[in-house]
Design an enzyme around this catalytic site. Structure first.
Site: not given
Ligand SMILES: Nc1ncnc2c1ncn2[C@@H]1O[C@H](COP(=O)(O)OP(=O)(O)OP(=O)(O)O)[C@@H](O)[C@H]1O
Length: 145
Positions: A11, A51, A59, A87, A93, A104
């Protein structure tokens, strides 16, 4: 166990911090082999489409704005259980909750600027790979630009 592919994104915060080499090196050490790589500056439409599943989340707007704020590195990683392995290497996350020595935990700033993305299932990996890499796309999925 069979070989699998997953989509990884370094990112904008990871590119800005200068950890592209460290992140890719770690993937290689962990048996995740890059089979396609390109840098890109995502358009708003590309980030929103990628997304789309998070569209209703509070968010979403900030996430799209962050993901378009600078260049990213798009990669297809291949290896045994690549989706789960990636993962595991990324960690939770939220870096505050991520296990020690995960990408991370090592590099992320916060739950949004968390350095890496990785597909969360084999089915999503196919869709996400096709979204950015038409040459490796599976014919059932359409190039979305
Ligand atoms: N509470 C939050 N506040 C701000 N940004 C968030 C929050 N939760 C998730 N994100 C952002 O949205 C992305 C996608 O969320 P998701 O829950 O799918 O997490 P992830 O599966 O761990 O991450 P990714 O999809 O990026 O691999 C996260 O990686 C983060 O950048």
């Amino acid at each position: 166990m069979s070989k699998e592919r997953t989509l990884s994104i370094i990112k904008p915060d990871g590119v800005e911090k200068g950890v592209i080499g460290k992140v890719i090196g770690r993937f290689e050490e962990e048996g995740l082999k890059p089979v396609a790589i390109r840098m890109a500056r995502l358009s708003q439409a590309e980030a929103e489409g990628f997304y789309a599943v998070h569209k209703a989340r509070p968010f979403f707007k900030d996430l799209v704005s962050f993901m378009t704020s600078g260049p990213v590195v798009l990669m297809v990683l291949e290896g045994e259980n690549a989706v789960a392995k990636n993962r595991e290497v990324m960690g939770a996350t939220d870096p505050a909750k991520a296990a020690p020595n995960t990408l991370r935990k090592l590099h992320a700033s916060n739950i949004e600027k968390n350095t890496v993305h990785g597909s969360d299932s084999a089915d999503n990996a196919k869709v996400e790979i096709a979204y950015f890499f038409p040459e490796t796309a599976i014919s059932a999925y359409e190039w979305k630009r």
